[in-house]
Design an enzyme around this catalytic site. Structure first.
Site, PDB file in Angstrom:
ATOM      1  CB  ALA A   1      -0.853   0.004   1.266  1.00  0.00           C
ATOM      2  CG  ASP A   2       1.818   5.710  -1.386  1.00  0.00           C
ATOM      3  OD1 ASP A   2       2.647   5.805  -0.451  1.00  0.00           O
ATOM      4  OD2 ASP A   2       1.849   6.460  -2.371  1.00  0.00           O
ATOM      5  CD1 TRP A   3       0.988   8.220   5.102  1.00  0.00           C
ATOM      6  CD2 TRP A   3       3.053   7.433   5.443  1.00  0.00           C
ATOM      7  NE1 TRP A   3       1.372   8.586   6.357  1.00  0.00           N
ATOM      8  CE2 TRP A   3       2.640   8.124   6.601  1.00  0.00           C
ATOM      9  CE3 TRP A   3       4.337   6.850   5.445  1.00  0.00           C
ATOM     10  CZ2 TRP A   3       3.453   8.249   7.724  1.00  0.00           C
ATOM     11  CZ3 TRP A   3       5.136   6.984   6.571  1.00  0.00           C
ATOM     12  CH2 TRP A   3       4.692   7.668   7.690  1.00  0.00           C
TER      13      TRP A   3
ATOM     14  N   GLY B   1      -2.672   4.270   2.524  1.00  0.00           N
ATOM     15  CA  GLY B   1      -3.557   4.128   1.355  1.00  0.00           C
ATOM     16  C   GLY B   1      -4.792   3.303   1.669  1.00  0.00           C
TER      17      GLY B   1
END
Ligand code: BGC
Length: 730
Positions: free
Chosen positions: A280-282, A284
């Site tokens: 995942a992104d931060w 996300g």
């Protein structure tokens, strides 16, 4: 082999003689549900004190070191390998002893900072990108980092978007080749080797289309554009063996990428067979709630695991809810197993279970790494105008002024977490060394004193542009002109009637219309890194010829966006003359200010029309496209000959021009050289209306030239058996 036995659990998966998948299965079979979920959880800035208990219980699989949600904009304390060793020691004492995976954004160099990725892309040189990433990996592993969140391969055609700085630009073949080079540069042939990092292709997918260039905004894009453009460099990265892929913050037509089952599970993991980690992104996963698609964090966790996000970056959704979701029968444990398998596979591939290698303890720039950085910085310099002001003459006085004249750290660019401002070679120092007392260095404040100095100098070099804190993540702009005050300086200098050289530091294509009219020479140098000054002095003095080419189109003005090589034919013909611009603007022309691929050298080069060895090819046949270039000036050059194609009749609208290859040809003054390109039908594959990949029989126009707007055509006929056919890529 005698296998270690710790507590009650033997660790047969440590046996390096076993096959990787067998090791993964042995370990997975030992894991409780909570331990599995621990492997899907990534925390920020893990701390051996605070996180000791969670580590001992196997509840943390990974950590990233970052200052916060927009880490590329802020400095942090760095990473200490001794702390990482301590954490690994605690993890080793957990029941299963699974090591922690440490990530950090090593985006364009670690200690030895090379140009921002958009600058690296201006080199059009995959070998150089590979070399730069190899250096970055070697330096980062010294700090205990095993994984970088790079390369960023978002197709970028929107200059208002700050993150174009992190990208390889707008063209899929250029982005894809540089992405593959970055992956092999970071990972090598064997990512487990002591001087390698795991790579991460990000942000999957469509992030470059954030509405209005506003970071994190929504994305509306059709499947055709996704497949024929935005997915392509990701596929190249996957084919190059990238160990991980990061989901993007944006939605795609209403579905957040962190819950986009079709693109993550069906396309990336299914069609492409990607067996690495989707991270995942931060936060996300948490953001699915903000996007209004999940009711709460538990719901977001369910959607993300179903979609195929394997590792939760910092939201805590998986740690808090996955076990319960399985126990409650909402999520199938097989989905968790799939995610854990991928994380374990990555850890094994990175050699984390092997005895730790001896680390060198100094990773400061050396003469060798500075040499790579200097070559990369030079290669990023794009000369976009020169009315004889460059190279600087052997005599005469030079004034150095402009907003960047006393900047050091700012020349490193966005996303520099470990590079140091005091290690930057400044333009003033490097030019001073070359020019001695011919050089006057101004305070850069633009006062009447500046103009007084410029009046008496033979040439003024103005260091202009935007600060890195104006580019990168969360730093979009609504106006592409130079920051306030800088154009006034250029106007005043030009008014003095003396030659003015504008050097533009930037993380994005800017509106340089007025600068190009006023200055005698303009050099776009992006944010060039630790060797900024030496590279600039090399190019300004003519010790080195400028060779960079623009990896993104520069628009006529902010109002002209989008303008890029992705333009497809409309029902009204797009013609180059003003009278035939139906549906275009009534108040302006519509060409780019500087086209993709544009860049000058200190000489002039003439092109012949291209020719083909065979003008007709069929299945499994190839032809060679050739073009001759002659250096008609009096200085040597490296000409970047570019090859494009247009598919005039396809089942969907296709770009007016699409880059498919390029070749650098070294030419002494007066010399003639040839660039050749192999051409096979597979080059023209595209995704058709039924979403299968196909190649059509028919005419293809091949084009060569020095940039996307200065091309000469030759026609090729592709004849594939009796009928057109759909071609599934292997
Ligand atoms: C960025 C990513 C980055 C991550 C970790 C996010 O805000 O979008 O590109 O890798 O933070 O620092």
């Amino acid at each position: 082999m005698l296998l270690p036995r710790i507590g009650r659990v033997a660790r047969p998966w440590l046996d390096p003689a076993l096959d990787l998948e067998a090791r993964v299965e042995l370990l997975l079979a030992e894991m409780t549900l909570d331990e599995k979920v621990g492997q899907t959880h990534q925390v920020a800035n893990i701390d051996p004190g605070q996180n000791a208990e969670a580590l001992r219980e196997g509840r943390i699989g990974s950590s990233l070191y970052a200052s916060g949600a927009t880490a590329g904009n802020e400095r942090d304390e760095g990473v200490l390998s001794s702390v990482i060793d301590e954490i690994q020691g605690i993890a080793d004492g957990s029941r299963l002893g699974i090591p922690v995976l440490f990530g950090r954004d090593v985006i364009h160099g670690h200690r030895t900072v090379t140009p921002i990725p958009l600058g690296l892309a201006a080199s059009f040189d995959p070998d150089l990108v590979r070399e730069a990433c190899t250096v970055a990996a070697r330096e980062a592993v010294v700090d205990g980092i095993a994984w970088t969140f790079a390369p960023m391969v978002d197709i970028s055609e929107e200059p208002r978007w700050g993150r174009v700085a992190e990208s390889f630009g707008e063209q899929p073949v250029l982005s894809g080749r540089l992405a593959a080079a970055a992956v092999t540069g970071f990972q090598g042939d064997r990512p487990a080797d002591a001087d390698r990092l795991g790579a991460c292709a990000k942000h999957f997918v469509g992030y470059g289309l954030s509405a209005g260039g506003r970071d994190y905004d929504t994305v509306s894009v059709g499947e055709n554009t996704l497949r024929n453009l935005h997915l392509r460099p990701f596929r190249d990265a996957v084919e190059a063996g990238v160990l991980s892929v990061m989901a993007a913050f944006n939605d795609v037509d209403g579905t957040p990428m962190h819950s986009h089952r079709r693109l993550l599970r069906d396309v990336l993991k299914g069609e492409w067979g990607f067996d690495g980690v989707v991270v995942a992104d931060w936060n996300g996963i948490g953001q699915i709630v903000h996007e209004g698609v999940a009711a709460d964090l538990r719901d977001a966790a369910r959607l993300a695991i179903e979609a195929g996000v394997d590792l939760d970056m910092v939201s805590g959704a998986y740690l808090a809810h996955l076990s319960d979701l399985v126990r409650d029968g909402v999520v199938d444990e097989a989905l968790v197993d799939d995610a854990v398998r991928r994380v374990l596979r990555m850890k094994l591939r990175l050699g984390l279970f092997d005895p730790p290698a001896e680390r060198r303890h100094d990773n400061a720039p050396t003469a060798g790494t500075r040499d790579v950085a200097r070559r990369a910085a030079r290669a990023a310099h794009v000369l976009v105008r020169n009315e004889g002001a460059l190279p600087l003459g052997a005599e005469g006085s030079v004034l150095l002024t402009g907003a960047f004249v006393h900047e050091g750290e700012a020349l490193l660019g966005t996303w520099v977490l470990d590079g140091r401002g005091d290690e930057v070679v400044s333009p003033a120092a490097a030019l001073g060394e070359r020019l001695g007392d011919r050089l006057t260095v101004d305070d850069g404040r633009f006062s009447d004193r500046t103009l007084q100095r410029a009046r008496v100098a033979d040439v003024t070099v103005a260091l202009l542009g935007e600060h890195p804190n104006r580019s990168g993540e969360a730093n979009s702009v609504s106006d592409l002109r130079l920051p306030p005050g800088q154009l006034d300086l250029v106007c005043s200098l030009a008014g003095l009637g003396k030659p003015v050289v504008a050097v533009v530091y930037t993380g994005r294509p800017l509106d340089l219309t007025e600068v190009l009219e006023l200055a005698d020479a303009v050099l776009v140098v992006w944010h060039p890194g630790v060797e900024a000054g030496s590279a600039l002095a090399d190019v300004l003095t003519g010790d080195v010829e400028p060779t960079g080419r623009l990896p993104m189109t520069f628009p006529l003005s902010t109002g002209h966006i989008p303008t890029s090589t992705h333009q497809r034919p409309t029902g009204r013909l797009i013609r180059a003359d003003v009278d035939h611009q139906e549906g275009r603007y009534v108040d302006a022309l519509t060409y780019p200010r500087l086209p993709f691929g544009y860049g000058l050298s200190y000489t002039s080069v003439e092109y012949t029309a291209p020719s083909l060895a065979r003008t007709e090819i069929g299945d499994n046949e190839m032809t060679t496209l050739s073009v001759t270039v002659t250096n008609t000036g009096d200085r040597p050059c490296r000409e970047l000959v570019q090859a494009y194609f247009r598919d005039p009749v396809a089942q969907v609208t296709r770009p007016l021009v699409e880059l498919f290859d390029w070749a650098a040809v070294d030419l002494e003054p007066g010399a003639t050289g040839e660039a050749t390109f192999e051409v096979a039908p597979s080059l023209f594959a595209y995704t058709g209306p039924d979403l299968t990949e196909r190649i059509d029989s028919g005419e293809i126009v091949l084009l060569t030239g020095p940039d996307a707007a200065t091309l000469q055509p030759v026609s090729l006929t592709v004849t594939l058996g009796a009928t057109d056919r759909a071609e599934a890529r292997p």
